[in-house]
Design an enzyme around this catalytic site. Structure first.
Site, PDB file in Angstrom:
ATOM      1  N   CYS A 392       0.876  -1.133   0.018  1.00  0.00           N
ATOM      2  CA  CYS A 392      -0.168  -0.025  -0.017  1.00  0.00           C
ATOM      3  C   CYS A 392       0.854   1.262   0.140  1.00  0.00           C
ATOM      4  O   CYS A 392       1.777   1.427   0.893  1.00  0.00           O
ATOM      5  CB  CYS A 392      -1.085   0.016   1.132  1.00  0.00           C
ATOM      6  SG  CYS A 392      -1.768   1.573   1.205  1.00  0.00           S
ATOM      7  N   HIS A 466       3.449  -6.539  -7.344  1.00  0.00           N
ATOM      8  CA  HIS A 466       2.819  -5.263  -8.253  1.00  0.00           C
ATOM      9  C   HIS A 466       3.918  -4.835  -8.813  1.00  0.00           C
ATOM     10  O   HIS A 466       4.912  -4.318  -8.224  1.00  0.00           O
ATOM     11  CB  HIS A 466       2.114  -4.441  -7.487  1.00  0.00           C
ATOM     12  CG  HIS A 466       1.471  -3.291  -8.245  1.00  0.00           C
ATOM     13  ND1 HIS A 466       0.634  -2.370  -7.588  1.00  0.00           N
ATOM     14  CD2 HIS A 466       1.749  -2.948  -9.369  1.00  0.00           C
ATOM     15  CE1 HIS A 466       0.365  -1.617  -8.570  1.00  0.00           C
ATOM     16  NE2 HIS A 466       0.842  -1.800  -9.617  1.00  0.00           N
ATOM     17  N   ASP A 509      -1.607  -3.829 -14.758  1.00  0.00           N
ATOM     18  CA  ASP A 509      -2.007  -3.418 -16.186  1.00  0.00           C
ATOM     19  C   ASP A 509      -2.756  -4.597 -16.745  1.00  0.00           C
ATOM     20  O   ASP A 509      -2.882  -4.289 -18.055  1.00  0.00           O
ATOM     21  CB  ASP A 509      -0.589  -2.843 -17.070  1.00  0.00           C
ATOM     22  CG  ASP A 509      -0.115  -1.872 -16.140  1.00  0.00           C
ATOM     23  OD1 ASP A 509      -0.810  -0.969 -15.497  1.00  0.00           O
ATOM     24  OD2 ASP A 509       1.251  -1.652 -16.715  1.00  0.00           O
ATOM     25  N   GLY A 531      -6.650  -6.142 -10.554  1.00  0.00           N
ATOM     26  CA  GLY A 531      -6.975  -5.226  -9.542  1.00  0.00           C
ATOM     27  C   GLY A 531      -7.796  -4.147 -10.345  1.00  0.00           C
ATOM     28  O   GLY A 531      -9.026  -4.189 -10.590  1.00  0.00           O
TER      29      GLY A 531
END
Length: 664
Positions: A392, A466, A509, A531
């Site tokens: 995060c 990520h 992406d 996501g």
């Protein structure tokens, strides 16, 4: 082929209104809620969206532009309630144990007389074809065989019957479908309810943590030994620096031996070994005894803040999502008994593999949170894994040492994972990472190779990565080459030490079936976590499963929105408060879905998630409405299934530009 600026979605010429791309959605500030202006090209005051006014094309003032950009911070959503309320027990057809002392109204007839007319949940066919049905359907009753909101339900006539008992109006009673109720107890009842008593014990700090307490003592003892060793090293150096003779052989041998033990077995590694201490309540489970996660080839919905609630996860499951994870919860809030935080762990039976994600900065909060989760939810099979958020990027989380801050604190992260593994028993611990904190300083590879199993590893059950740093946020494309580098490093360590392979998911992406399967084949990941792609087009899981790009029609998209409304009502409630909570979260979902450009309008497939949409017209009026970036239109769509929004209801979008009316 249309001549469009680079990075613009390649919309066919017949659907173009203007080739000028709209402002890009602000995924950094508003987590993707959208920063686009109206596709019509005009705002509420007739000003051009690019910052120019009317025929004279005067430049918009700097203050005006600033007022329309960025995030609507400190959003507040007031609960909407009935003007004349009634006791929940009386509304459910039960007896209130407080009787005349109850602070709520017990008089049913005045309540029903003041209650607004029933709402209807029309089918998409009824909406679009103009056909009308007098039948009222309550989604809660349809799913559970009874409506727990009783007379408070806004779809009351679906489960209300009048019996003639001699009086003029007869008496009203609530219908219960016993067969459907029995079936729902197995197939529809949500799990992971952590009750008020447990929350009270947590708030008052009376909840027992035997595993955590024993583990924290181990950490403290290990730290104490390490400090003693460091102090002894320092003393020896001072002795040598002063020219004094070395200590006697026995003392030197003792000190060197102690140093050697510390070097061979660090405090973290020592905690991996089984302990025989009598204070430990149970023999801790070794990594090899943990439940293995066989996730290769499965679709994974990322944990998503705000929108990734239970109704949205159900929608994604209906489209083919195999693995779901709840919204990020803060370890400190779990431990303080927060009712809102504990609601995040609820799971629907349709979620085949479900996990809980927690954020924390140190073992002292992460380990006890894991212990509560295991005791309260693990025994009923409500949790399949617990994920630690190490990615995060927002300041609120990062500055507390949580989220992506853990990427620069491997010692704390390792101790937390080891302790959580002990507290969770057979439930695996997984981690979600970014590539690093700062650009040019990728650290994920070192963390990932240390995180996998073995006697010297941390023992994670799955890793998702990520492909961006915290600093990059969404400003660059995900670095899939680095993701492959990390996968190769982990696989090399597993091969060297003969370790069972841990599933690794890439993230970043992915917006089409083609991109998904290409990533799996080219970069060696076991799957791709969806996501933003799932937020914009929840049907991406169907595309992945069927290996096709779905030119979904506006009618099919509206059917998915109707499903989401139904799922919201069964979760949040069908009373006035629940209807408007459902409306709020439906609008939050639409704040992402409007960004979808139908692939039937594109000259080149597949669509790209970061392509900016030009101003375009859809193939029908509904497609135009679903593409509206104006939050007032999202409320209008919600009214199709949830009835007129009350005056007290206001939806404030995350991004300021979505607050302005479309014109033309």
């Amino acid at each position: 082929m249309s001549v469009l600026p680079p990075g613009t979605a390649p919309v066919k010429a017949e659907y173009l209104i203007s080739i000028d791309p709209l402002a890009p959605p602000d995924d950094d500030a508003a987590e993707g809620s959208g920063g686009q202006s109206s596709r019509s090209g005009r705002d509420a005051n007739g000003r051009d969206q690019e910052g120019w006014t009317g025929p004279g094309k005067k430049k918009r003032s700097r203050e005006d532009k600033k007022a329309r950009q960025g995030q609507n911070k400190n959003r507040h959503f007031q609960k909407v309630r009935d003007e004349l309320d009634i006791c929940f027990k009386i509304a459910a057809g039960a007896v209130c144990e407080f009787g005349a002392d109850c602070k709520f109204n017990h008089d049913l007839q005045p309540y029903l007389a003041a209650k607004p007319p029933d709402l209807r949940m029309p089918s998409v066919a009824e909406l679009l074809d103009g056909s009308e049905s007098t039948l009222t359907i309550c989604p809660v009753f349809q799913e559970f065989g009874e409506c727990r909101y009783g007379f408070k339900c806004r779809y009351l006539s679906a489960h209300l019957q009048k019996t003639h008992s001699g009086d003029e109006n007869g008496s009203l009673s609530l219908i219960v479908d016993e067969g459907r109720k029995a079936h729902a107890a197995i197939s529809a009842k949500e799990v992971n309810y952590v009750g008020a008593e447990t929350q009270k014990l947590l708030r008052t700090k009376k909840y027992p943590f035997p595993i955590t307490d024993a583990y924290i003592r181990e950490l403290q003892e290990a730290d104490k030994k390490e400090q003693e060793t460091d102090a002894e090293r320092k003393r020896l150096k001072e002795v040598e620096a002063n020219g004094n003779p070395a200590p006697v052989a026995d003392e030197a041998q003792q000190i060197n031996g102690h140093v050697a033990v510390i070097q061979q077995r660090t405090a973290t590694d020592a905690l991996l070994a089984p302990q025989a201490d009598a204070d430990i309540p149970d023999v801790p489970m070794r990594f090899t005894e943990k439940k293995r996660l066989d996730w290769k080839g499965k679709t994974y919905l990322a944990p998503l803040t705000t929108v990734g609630n239970l109704p949205f996860r159900r929608l994604c499951v209906s489209y083919g999502a195999d693995i779901t994870c709840g919204e990020m919860g803060l370890a400190t809030s779990f431990l303080s008994g927060s009712k809102e935080e504990w609601s995040l762990v609820r799971r629907h039976p349709s979620e085949r593999t479900f996990g809980v994600q927690i954020a924390g900065s140190k073992p002292h909060t992460l380990v006890p949170t894991a212990e509560v989760l295991a005791r309260e939810c693990g025994s009923q099979g409500g949790i399949d894994f617990v994920d630690i958020n190490c990615g995060c990027p927002i300041d609120l989380v990062f500055k507390t040492g949580s989220g992506s801050a853990l990427l620069d604190a491997p010692a704390k992260l390792g101790k937390a994972i080891i302790g959580m593994n002990k507290a969770l028993g057979e439930i695996p611990v997984t981690i979600k990472l970014r590539t690093g904190v700062k650009d040019g300083k990728n650290t994920a590879e070192k963390l990932m190779t240390r995180a996998v199993g073995g006697e010297k590893g941390w023992g994670v059950g799955c890793i998702s990565l990520h492909g961006r740093t915290r600093q990059q946020r969404y400003t660059r494309l995900a670095d899939w080459d680095y993701i492959k580098q990390c996968v190769d490093a982990v696989r090399a360590r597993e091969a060297d030490e003969d370790l069972p392979p841990v599933p690794i998911f890439g993230n970043g992406d992915c917006f089409s079936s083609q991109e998904y399967h290409s990533a799996v084949e080219r970069y060696g990941v076991d799957g791709v976590m969806a996501g933003r792609g799932a937020l914009i087009k929840p049907w991406i899981f169907t595309e992945i499963k069927e290996r096709r790009e779905w030119d979904i029609s506006s009618r099919e998209r509206l059917d998915g929105i109707r499903k989401l409304a139904e799922f919201g009502l069964t979760h949040f409630g069908s009373d006035t408060s629940g209807v408007n909570t459902t409306r709020r979260y439906l609008c939050e979902a639409l704040s992402f879905q409007y960004r979808y450009v139908p692939i039937g309008l594109l000259e080149v497939l597949p669509g790209k998630i970061n392509d900016r949409a030009p101003r375009f017209r859809g193939r029908d009026e509904l497609e135009n409405l679903l593409a509206s970036p104006n939050s007032a239109d999202w409320v209008k769509i919600s009214e199709m299934f949830l009835g007129p929004a009350p005056e007290a209801f206001v939806f404030v979008p995350k991004h300021k530009s979505n607050s302005y009316e479309s014109q033309g």
